[in-house]
Scaffold this motif. Structure first.
Motif, PDB file in Angstrom:
ATOM      1  N   GLN A   3       0.825  -1.210   0.000  1.00 18.70           N
ATOM      2  CA  GLN A   3       0.000   0.000   0.000  1.00 18.70           C
ATOM      3  C   GLN A   3       0.859   1.260   0.000  1.00 18.70           C
ATOM      4  O   GLN A   3       0.449   2.302  -0.515  1.00 18.70           O
ATOM      5  N   ALA A   4       2.052   1.169   0.563  1.00 21.56           N
ATOM      6  CA  ALA A   4       2.942   2.322   0.638  1.00 21.56           C
ATOM      7  C   ALA A   4       3.407   2.789  -0.742  1.00 21.56           C
ATOM      8  O   ALA A   4       3.861   3.919  -0.893  1.00 21.56           O
ATOM      9  N   THR A   5       3.294   1.929  -1.767  1.00 19.23           N
ATOM     10  CA  THR A   5       3.701   2.315  -3.121  1.00 19.23           C
ATOM     11  C   THR A   5       2.695   3.236  -3.791  1.00 19.23           C
ATOM     12  O   THR A   5       3.012   3.885  -4.793  1.00 19.23           O
ATOM     13  N   SER A   6       1.457   3.255  -3.287  1.00 20.43           N
ATOM     14  CA  SER A   6       0.363   4.063  -3.852  1.00 20.43           C
ATOM     15  C   SER A   6      -0.066   3.607  -5.244  1.00 20.43           C
ATOM     16  O   SER A   6      -0.818   4.314  -5.926  1.00 20.43           O
ATOM     17  N   LEU A   7       0.380   2.437  -5.675  1.00 17.35           N
ATOM     18  CA  LEU A   7      -0.075   1.881  -6.946  1.00 17.35           C
ATOM     19  C   LEU A   7      -1.397   1.150  -6.742  1.00 17.35           C
ATOM     20  O   LEU A   7      -1.709   0.709  -5.625  1.00 17.35           O
ATOM     21  N   PRO A   8      -2.210   1.005  -7.801  1.00 17.87           N
ATOM     22  CA  PRO A   8      -3.421   0.189  -7.677  1.00 17.87           C
ATOM     23  C   PRO A   8      -3.066  -1.201  -7.166  1.00 17.87           C
ATOM     24  O   PRO A   8      -2.066  -1.781  -7.605  1.00 17.87           O
ATOM     25  N   LEU A   9      -3.865  -1.712  -6.241  1.00 21.04           N
ATOM     26  CA  LEU A   9      -3.517  -2.957  -5.563  1.00 21.04           C
ATOM     27  C   LEU A   9      -4.731  -3.879  -5.464  1.00 21.04           C
ATOM     28  O   LEU A   9      -5.811  -3.453  -5.056  1.00 21.04           O
ATOM     29  N   VAL A  10      -4.537  -5.146  -5.840  1.00 18.91           N
ATOM     30  CA  VAL A  10      -5.538  -6.192  -5.629  1.00 18.91           C
ATOM     31  C   VAL A  10      -4.844  -7.335  -4.900  1.00 18.91           C
ATOM     32  O   VAL A  10      -3.726  -7.707  -5.246  1.00 18.91           O
ATOM     33  N   VAL A  11      -5.516  -7.897  -3.893  1.00 19.26           N
ATOM     34  CA  VAL A  11      -4.894  -8.880  -3.012  1.00 19.26           C
ATOM     35  C   VAL A  11      -5.655 -10.202  -3.045  1.00 19.26           C
ATOM     36  O   VAL A  11      -6.891 -10.208  -3.006  1.00 19.26           O
ATOM     37  N   TRP A  12      -4.911 -11.315  -3.122  1.00 17.25           N
ATOM     38  CA  TRP A  12      -5.522 -12.625  -2.921  1.00 17.25           C
ATOM     39  C   TRP A  12      -5.490 -12.917  -1.424  1.00 17.25           C
ATOM     40  O   TRP A  12      -4.430 -12.905  -0.809  1.00 17.25           O
ATOM     41  N   GLY A  13      -6.661 -13.167  -0.850  1.00 20.59           N
ATOM     42  CA  GLY A  13      -6.695 -13.432   0.577  1.00 20.59           C
ATOM     43  C   GLY A  13      -8.100 -13.420   1.126  1.00 20.59           C
ATOM     44  O   GLY A  13      -9.033 -13.933   0.503  1.00 20.59           O
ATOM     45  N   ALA A  14      -8.239 -12.798   2.278  1.00 18.00           N
ATOM     46  CA  ALA A  14      -9.534 -12.729   2.961  1.00 18.00           C
ATOM     47  C   ALA A  14      -9.794 -11.280   3.347  1.00 18.00           C
ATOM     48  O   ALA A  14      -8.882 -10.595   3.809  1.00 18.00           O
ATOM     49  N   PRO A  15     -11.017 -10.782   3.162  1.00 19.80           N
ATOM     50  CA  PRO A  15     -11.310  -9.389   3.528  1.00 19.80           C
ATOM     51  C   PRO A  15     -11.209  -9.187   5.031  1.00 19.80           C
ATOM     52  O   PRO A  15     -11.573 -10.062   5.816  1.00 19.80           O
ATOM     53  N   GLU A  16     -10.691  -8.037   5.419  1.00 16.00           N
ATOM     54  CA  GLU A  16     -10.597  -7.692   6.825  1.00 16.00           C
ATOM     55  C   GLU A  16     -11.479  -6.486   7.113  1.00 16.00           C
ATOM     56  O   GLU A  16     -11.705  -5.645   6.248  1.00 16.00           O
ATOM     57  N   ALA A  17     -11.944  -6.389   8.343  1.00 18.59           N
ATOM     58  CA  ALA A  17     -12.925  -5.359   8.703  1.00 18.59           C
ATOM     59  C   ALA A  17     -12.430  -3.953   8.390  1.00 18.59           C
ATOM     60  O   ALA A  17     -13.191  -3.101   7.915  1.00 18.59           O
ATOM     61  N   ASP A  18     -11.154  -3.678   8.637  1.00 14.13           N
ATOM     62  CA  ASP A  18     -10.614  -2.344   8.421  1.00 14.13           C
ATOM     63  C   ASP A  18      -9.816  -2.249   7.127  1.00 14.13           C
ATOM     64  O   ASP A  18      -9.083  -1.282   6.912  1.00 14.13           O
ATOM     65  N   GLY A  19      -9.948  -3.236   6.248  1.00 13.53           N
ATOM     66  CA  GLY A  19      -9.186  -3.243   5.000  1.00 13.53           C
ATOM     67  C   GLY A  19      -9.719  -2.236   3.999  1.00 13.53           C
ATOM     68  O   GLY A  19     -10.930  -2.148   3.770  1.00 13.53           O
ATOM     69  N   SER A  20      -8.815  -1.445   3.404  1.00 12.88           N
ATOM     70  CA  SER A  20      -9.220  -0.428   2.425  1.00 12.88           C
ATOM     71  C   SER A  20      -8.771  -0.818   1.021  1.00 12.88           C
ATOM     72  O   SER A  20      -8.615   0.028   0.160  1.00 12.88           O
ATOM     73  N   TYR A  21      -8.562  -2.102   0.788  1.00 16.81           N
ATOM     74  CA  TYR A  21      -8.049  -2.579  -0.492  1.00 16.81           C
ATOM     75  C   TYR A  21      -8.974  -3.660  -1.049  1.00 16.81           C
ATOM     76  O   TYR A  21      -9.765  -4.266  -0.328  1.00 16.81           O
ATOM     77  N   VAL A  22      -8.870  -3.877  -2.352  1.00 19.45           N
ATOM     78  CA  VAL A  22      -9.706  -4.862  -3.034  1.00 19.45           C
ATOM     79  C   VAL A  22      -9.122  -6.254  -2.824  1.00 19.45           C
ATOM     80  O   VAL A  22      -7.930  -6.470  -3.031  1.00 19.45           O
ATOM     81  N   VAL A  23      -9.969  -7.190  -2.424  1.00 15.15           N
ATOM     82  CA  VAL A  23      -9.540  -8.557  -2.140  1.00 15.15           C
ATOM     83  C   VAL A  23     -10.318  -9.533  -3.017  1.00 15.15           C
ATOM     84  O   VAL A  23     -11.528  -9.405  -3.185  1.00 15.15           O
ATOM     85  N   VAL A  24      -9.609 -10.505  -3.571  1.00 19.05           N
ATOM     86  CA  VAL A  24     -10.225 -11.659  -4.219  1.00 19.05           C
ATOM     87  C   VAL A  24      -9.758 -12.881  -3.449  1.00 19.05           C
ATOM     88  O   VAL A  24      -8.590 -12.987  -3.092  1.00 19.05           O
ATOM     89  N   GLY A  25     -10.666 -13.786  -3.166  1.00 19.25           N
ATOM     90  CA  GLY A  25     -10.268 -14.987  -2.442  1.00 19.25           C
ATOM     91  C   GLY A  25     -11.368 -16.024  -2.458  1.00 19.25           C
ATOM     92  O   GLY A  25     -12.394 -15.858  -3.117  1.00 19.25           O
TER      93      GLY A  25
END
Length: 333
Positions: free
Chosen positions: A143-165
């Motif tokens: 997230q520190a890179t400020s580039l668009p980010l998509v994550v493989w994993g599990a959504p978290e309550a305070d997560g501000s990123y897009v997750v696929v899992g």
């Protein structure tokens, strides 16, 4: 028409499109050898480009578009003997990602979070992260890179990123339902719940039991056969450690290692204790005995990760997290 020299700015992609009778985007795709354009059309456009002395300048195109047409895929996984990079995770995810991105004309840069400062990663149009890491530290680094980010994993309550899992909670619940059907009531969960995906599997497992069984949690820090063997072997040596009739592991490798420890201790699988793994890797079906496991659709997950990334790069609004289903595959354990 007058011949042009390669690099003559008078020859434009629009000129080629008019001569070929196609759109400019079709010309661009054809010159990038995109499979979205038929081979016949690609050959026609390449022939016309050669006749007109046009050379497709990728660097100039990228500079004009302010894009590199590349996506960096960051694998949050330390390859070890018991868990090589050739395992279905992450290989199947990478296959789906690569298929989707290359079809769209993008190149894939495979890297790790230790190499985020390198030029290929810094110049990428976006990042796909495979694995959130323990306590989400890998996500924070990207997230520190400020580039668009998509994550493989599990959504978290305070997560501000897009997750696929995968739907890890339902995967865990399906294991619980299976144990209850088999009459198993003294259960063990094996997995490092500091990882969001594993925590969801464990939580779904316990919630679905609704107090109808007891659960002892073992937390090996690795996802390997050796880690499964060692932690279950240690449990069996404790007083009362053999007093369990069901074991659910957060990965197939952990489950297989657990079975080895159980059988070496003289316990029969599944007569004395039932075992369920997670991932449904190819080795699960050929293991002796064949391993019951929760199937993840990893290749589909890779395609979806890439689709989400392309949508973010294109600036599409409201790109949301999405979970894929899981399926419990019942075998002999």
């Amino acid at each position: 028409m007058q011949d042009r020299t390669a690099g003559d700015s008078a020859v434009t992609m629009e000129d080629l499109a008019k001569i070929a009778g196609v759109s400019s985007i079709t010309v661009s795709r054809a010159l990038r050898d995109s499979p979205l354009v038929t081979e016949k059309t690609r050959e026609k456009i390449r022939r016309i480009a050669a006749e007109q002395g046009y050379r497709f300048n990728i660097s100039a195109r990228n500079l004009r578009m302010r894009r590199s047409y590349s996506v960096a895929v960051v694998v949050e996984m330390t390859p070890v003997k018991g868990r090589p990079m050739s395992d279905p995770y992450p290989l199947e995810l990478l296959g789906g990602i690569t298929q989707e991105l290359t079809t769209a004309g993008y190149s894939v840069v495979l890297t790790s979070k230790q190499l985020l400062d390198t030029a290929p990663v810094q110049g990428a149009d976006g990042l796909i992260l495979l694995g959130q890491g323990s306590h989400g530290e890998a996500v924070r680094a990207l997230q520190a890179t400020s580039l668009p980010l998509v994550v493989w994993g599990a959504p978290e309550a305070d997560g501000s990123y897009v997750v696929v899992g995968s739907d890890n909670a339902k995967g865990g619940a399906s294991a619980a339902d299976r144990f209850l059907e088999l009459g198993r009531r003294k259960l063990v969960f094996v997995g490092d719940v500091d990882h969001a995906e594993v925590e969801k599997r464990c939580a779904g497992f316990i919630d679905a039991l609704s107090g109808r069984a007891t659960v002892h949690i073992l937390r090996p820090k690795a996802f390997t056969f050796e880690a499964g063997f060692d932690c279950v072997n240690a449990l069996l040596k404790k007083k009362g450690g053999r007093n369990c009739d069901g074991l659910f592991a957060a990965s197939d490798s952990l489950a297989m290692g657990a079975i080895r420890a159980l059988t070496e201790a003289g316990l029969r699988v599944p007569d004395d204790i039932s075992v369920i793994g997670y991932d449904d890797t190819p080795g699960a079906a050929s293991f002796v005995p064949p391993l019951t496991s929760v199937h993840q659709y990893l290749r589909d997950g890779g395609v979806l990760l890439a689709k989400k990334m392309l949508a973010m790069i294109e600036g599409q609004p409201d790109v949301r997290s999405e979970m894929l289903p899981t399926t419990l595959i019942a075998r002999h354990t």
